[in-house]
Write an enzyme that holds these catalytic residues in place. Structure first.
Site, short mmCIF file in Angstrom:
data_model
loop_
_atom_site.label_atom_id
_atom_site.label_comp_id
_atom_site.label_asym_id
_atom_site.label_seq_id
_atom_site.Cartn_x
_atom_site.Cartn_y
_atom_site.Cartn_z
N THR A 1 0.82 -1.21 0.00
CA THR A 1 0.00 0.00 0.00
C THR A 1 0.86 1.26 0.00
O THR A 1 0.58 2.22 -0.74
CB THR A 1 -0.93 0.00 1.23
OG1 THR A 1 -1.73 -1.19 1.20
CG2 THR A 1 -1.84 1.21 1.22
N SER B 1 6.39 -30.01 -2.87
CA SER B 1 7.84 -29.76 -2.94
C SER B 1 8.65 -30.56 -1.93
O SER B 1 9.88 -30.49 -1.94
CB SER B 1 8.11 -28.26 -2.73
OG SER B 1 7.68 -27.86 -1.45
N LYS C 1 12.73 -19.63 0.43
CA LYS C 1 13.39 -20.85 0.91
C LYS C 1 14.89 -20.64 1.05
O LYS C 1 15.52 -21.19 1.97
CB LYS C 1 13.09 -21.99 -0.05
CG LYS C 1 11.62 -22.41 -0.06
CD LYS C 1 11.33 -23.52 -1.05
CE LYS C 1 9.85 -23.93 -1.00
NZ LYS C 1 9.51 -25.00 -1.94
#
Length: 966
Positions: free
Chosen positions: A450, A870, A913
């Site tokens: 925002t 995954s 990750k």
């Protein structure tokens, strides 16, 4: 309902002259007061008496005009019983009733033909289970009752009624005298024997009866003052009554009153004339009170309306006077001039179809009355049409270097977003004009989606407007209400254009992924499609304005946490820029350069009072604020400064400046003592100033003292740690002596400003114990345990896959799965079990571990739901580690989806990750080959210190995980 024998009506009581009478002079006692009240001069007027045969004097002979009374009333001892559902019939009044029973109706007609047109009218009793206020229910009950049942439900005392006329089912009854049922003769129709009741004898000269009689007349006089209807009734009634004796006056008062049926029945059953007068008096007095209340209500309403009319007339007169004097035009002309003044300045820029509508509405406004509701609707419509910025565009700034500087000032990192905005500015500079675009910023909460919208507007010099569509389900909020509704308003985009005053603002549509679903108010996603589609918004139609608006120059910036919930047609028109979040280094820069300074300034603390170390910020980020954004980090930093502000205020209020009693000098130098470093610049010495031990005595010191006239203050810097934080900080006062022993010594106490040092050691004293513990559970993962990498809403985290042996037996091979896993992850575990068995069979054919062993696979943090494909390669590695009884390589983490053939497929969240792996001190990471491009796009500081391997087949992972020198 009771009705008089005249055409005049009062409420539900009517009077008709159904019977003609002889003319006889009236000497009624009521005549004089009625004459005074009504102003009716009847000196020479002759009134007739009622000439019912039963009421005539014994020596009176009926005239030719009298209603036939054959047979005589006294001979009517057996009559048909007619039930009256709503009110008893008072003698002297008439009543229309409806007879639906064919047998009863035929019997009544037969009685008229036989010159015996009389029946008995008896009031129907109320049933305890029936509400008397509902007449239809009573009528339905009357239709069902016959014979004895009907006899038991009617009152014994009734009225002998003459059947005046029968028209269809309507029968007009005229009451003559009172009856009492003695026995039943026949059931269908109900015929009964009756006794004719006569009034009990009474003394006409009795004072009590006379007083009651006159009181009834006096009360009637009061009623006549307020009710013109009663005045007309009495005037007509007295024309046909020869004498208002006591019984007739009682019956008359009860008959014309608005009393209920039970009260009227009581008057009918009462044979004692005095008591009957008392009952009538009570009913008439109640009528007087009701009339007074009605009069007061009518008076109040009349005053209100007369006051409103007076104000309206005066207002119109004022407007007319002003118009004649030329001081002011009428309201409609003034409004028309106001609207025309708005459009004259931009008439060339307003589209023709809009200008045509405005002219039509202005003509319509002149024809409408200001008091009409359509006038207000037209006024509001013109107000919106003329206030919009038709053809007004803000001057854009296409300076790329300036825009880049502004974006870097407001936000650290976010290179993808900044690059896209700079591209937009560069295209606008080359084309000479800007174009409307739809950019969607997608990312977790707190990453600045925002706030970057405001920065983009500032960089482009565009007006900024924000509205949230989270939970929006009403299409009218986007496209406006139709003007037919009360309180109709345009949609958000029209309101936006009015507020910003330009046709090319930057509109931030917040929370577009939380848009409401289709409901009875419409489909908001379809409405947003028309708003955002560049092919459609050039002719955007708002329901309220009902004219098209060009929104093609508007730059739309949408924000979303996830793009999965955005409707596909809407997502297809957006250019999605993913904000994956901030890494630790970026959070450190943001906290140090922006959040700390902002929080300190908001808490009213000066920079020299607090110092926050980098170690404290790093501990705050890693142990308290691991989420992808910095909103929680900002809250925690504000919490630290609030606690410091509380300590400063408490210590400041407890301090009392100590001034020595030996100070008697009245010079200017001794008037400003004990100033703190917050008030005096002389006391703001550098850094951690030590005590002024180096000050020497002598002439040089004296000269310094004379020149300054003040004593140097001391500032002491405190290291805040767990040992001294709870005790608080003290202000040290040093006595500074100048000159030799022969000179006078002035003792002054200077306040010392303390400085708070926020370090890793005392951080928990301000914000509590760490929220997150170390994700790395094992220094060296044991057999059957492998570290995986997962994407979460907080950015990313490491995830251990644990496999354990349960039992062994011939043919007992199987896999049990726990850890609150989703369906996709459960399928990944089954695939991993199959692939692991195949690989083990290929590498060690004699190993029957999987065939004969029951295994348990668990993913820790069981309270957290987990799903996704995954973790497939991590599960295979965990199973093979347990089967081969060999741990995997130290400091290894992996991620990747596995197929049944052992192929490694691409995954998402590479940046998150990778950051999670670095946070857990992982050195070696295994990614699918298809994610090499994603990893190469990461910043160098993210990739630094990592050994990354990209694989296509699981065989490569097997070599990396187990092919090391143990």
């Amino acid at each position: 309902m009771l009705k008089l024998l005249t055409p005049t009506a009062y409420g539900s009581h009517h009077v008709t002259s159904a019977i003609r009478f002889r003319s006889t002079p009236v000497n009624s006692l009521l005549f004089k007061p009625l004459t005074l009240l009504t102003g009716w001069n009847r000196t020479s007027y002759e009134l007739g008496r009622r000439s019912f045969s039963s009421e005539l004097d014994s020596d009176t002979k009926p005239s030719a005009t009298t209603v036939s009374t054959k047979p005589h009333l006294d001979d009517c001892l057996t009559v048909i019983a007619l039930p009256l559902p709503h009110k008893p019939l008072i003698p002297g009044f008439y009543m229309p009733i409806y007879v639906k029973d064919p047998k009863v109706l035929a019997a009544l007609q037969e009685s008229r033909r036989q010159q015996a047109p009389y029946a008995g009218a008896f009031l129907f009793k109320d049933d305890a289970s029936t509400d008397s206020s509902y007449g239809s229910e009573t009528d339905n009950i009357l239709e069902k009752l016959k014979g004895k049942e009907l006899l038991n439900r009617i009152h014994e005392v009734g009225t002998l009624a003459q059947i005046s006329s029968i028209q269809g089912e309507q029968v007009i009854l005229i009451g003559h005298r009172r009856l009492r049922i003695t026995e039943m003769v026949s059931e269908d129709p109900l015929t009964v024997k009756v006794d004719h009741l006569k009034d009990k004898p009474y003394d006409k000269d009795d004072d009590v009866i006379k007083a009651t009689y006159f009181q009834v007349m006096s009360t009637l006089r009061d009623v006549l003052k307020t009710t013109s209807l009663w005045r007309d009734q009495v005037r007509t009634y007295t024309q046909h009554i020869g004498e208002f004796n006591y019984p007739k006056l009682a019956d008359f008062g009860a008959g014309i009153s608005g009393a209920n049926k039970h009260q009227n029945q009581g008057v009918l059953e009462e044979l004692d004339v005095h008591k009957r007068l008392e009952l009538t008096l009570e009913l008439v007095k109640k009528e007087v009170e009701i009339n007074k209340i009605q009069e007061s209500i009518a008076k109040a309403v009349e005053e209100k309306f007369s006051g409103d009319r007076r104000r309206i007339i005066l207002k119109e007169q004022i407007n007319a006077i002003k118009k004649e004097l030329g001081v002011e035009t009428d309201n409609k002309s003034a409004l028309s001039e106001k609207f025309r003044g708005r459009i004259d300045l931009i008439k060339d820029k307003i589209p023709e179809h809009v200008l045509k509508v405005i002219e039509e509405e202005l003509k319509k406004l002149q024809l409408l009355e200001t008091s009409s509701s359509e006038y207000d609707v037209t006024y509001n419509y013109l107000d919106w049409l003329t206030v919009l910025p038709w053809g007004n565009f803000s001057d854009e700034n296409f300076d790329v270097l300036r825009a880049e500087k502004i974006l870097d000032e407001d936000h650290y990192g976010l290179s993808d977003v900044k690059e896209r905005i700079l591209e937009f500015i560069a295209v606008g500079r080359l084309r000479g004009t800007s174009q409307g675009k739809i950019i969607c910023l997608s990312g977790p909460p707190g990453v600045g989606k925002t706030s970057i919208g405001r920065s983009i507007a500032r960089a482009l010099d565009r007006k900024f407007f924000r509205f949230s569509v989270g939970g929006l389900s009403d299409v009218a909020e986007i496209k406006g209400h139709r003007r037919t509704y009360i309180g109709a308003m345009p949609g958000k985009m029209v309101q936006c254009l009015k507020n910003v005053g330009t046709e090319n603002p930057l509109v931030l549509i917040d929370e577009i992924d939380k848009l409401g679903v289709r409901c009875h108010d419409g489909d908001p996603a379809s409405a947003m499609l028309e708003l955002l589609d560049p092919e459609q918004n050039a002719n955007f139609l708002d329901h309220y304005l009902n004219v098209t608006i060009d929104l093609s120059k508007v730059l739309f910036v949408c924000t979303a946490n996830v793009t999965d919930t955005i409707p596909s047609p809407l997502l297809d028109r957006m250019e999605v820029i993913t904000l994956s979040g901030y890494i630790t280094d970026e959070k450190m820069h943001i906290a140090r350069d922006y959040l700390v300074n902002t929080a300190r300034r908001d808490c009213g603390i000066k920079p020299e009072q607090v110092d926050v170390s980098d170690a404290a910020l790093l501990s705050l980020i890693e142990n308290y604020c691991r989420e992808a954004g910095v909103r929680n980090l900002q809250k925690q930093i504000e919490k630290v400064f609030r606690k410091i502000a509380l300590k400063l205020v408490r210590e400041g209020s407890a301090q009392v400046p100590a001034i020595s009693d030996d100070v008697t000098t009245d010079t200017e130098d001794t008037k400003s003592l004990a100033k703190t470093d917050l008030e005096s610049p002389e006391t703001s010495v550098e850094g951690s100033a030590v005590l002024t031990d180096e000050l020497a005595t002598g002439d040089s010191t004296e000269s310094k003292t004379e020149q300054s006239g003040e004593v140097d203050g001391t500032v002491e810097k405190f290291m805040i740690d767990e040992s001294n934080l709870s005790e608080g900080s003290t202000v040290l006062t040093d006595e500074l002596a100048t000159g030799d022993s022969t000179e006078s010594t002035t003792e002054q106490s200077g306040e010392v400003a303390e400085k708070f040092m926020i370090d890793e050691s005392n951080l928990s004293d301000y914000i509590g114990k760490p929220v997150f513990q170390a994700e790395k559970i094992y220094e060296q993962t044991p057999v059957g345990v492998v570290m995986g990498l997962a994407w979460t809403s907080m950015g990313g985290s490491t995830l251990y896959i644990e496999t354990s042996f349960v039992e062994e037996g011939e043919g007992k091979g199987g896999l049990h799965i726990t850890g609150q896993l989703g369906d996709v992850m459960k399928e990944s575990a089954e695939i991993a079990h199959t692939v692991a068995r195949r690989i083990m069979l290929e590498k060690e054919p004699e190993n029957k571990f999987f065939a004969n062993s029951k295994l348990h696979l668990h993913v820790p943090a069981g309270a957290t739901p987990k799903d996704g494909p995954s973790a497939g390669c991590t599960m295979i590695t965990s199973l093979l580690s347990l089967a081969s009884k060999k741990p995997v390589r130290k400091d290894l983490a992996m991620t990747g989806e596995v197929t049944l053939t052992g192929r490694i497929l691409a995954i998402g969240g590479v940046k998150e990750k990778t950051i999670a792996a670095k946070r857990s001190e992982v050195k070696v990471i295994i990614f699918p080959e298809a994610n090499r491009r994603d990893f190469d796009e990461l910043a160098e500081n993210v990739k630094e210190g990592l050994e990354v391997h990209f694989v296509n087949e699981y065989e490569q992972i097997f070599e990396l995980a187990f092919g090391y020198d143990h």
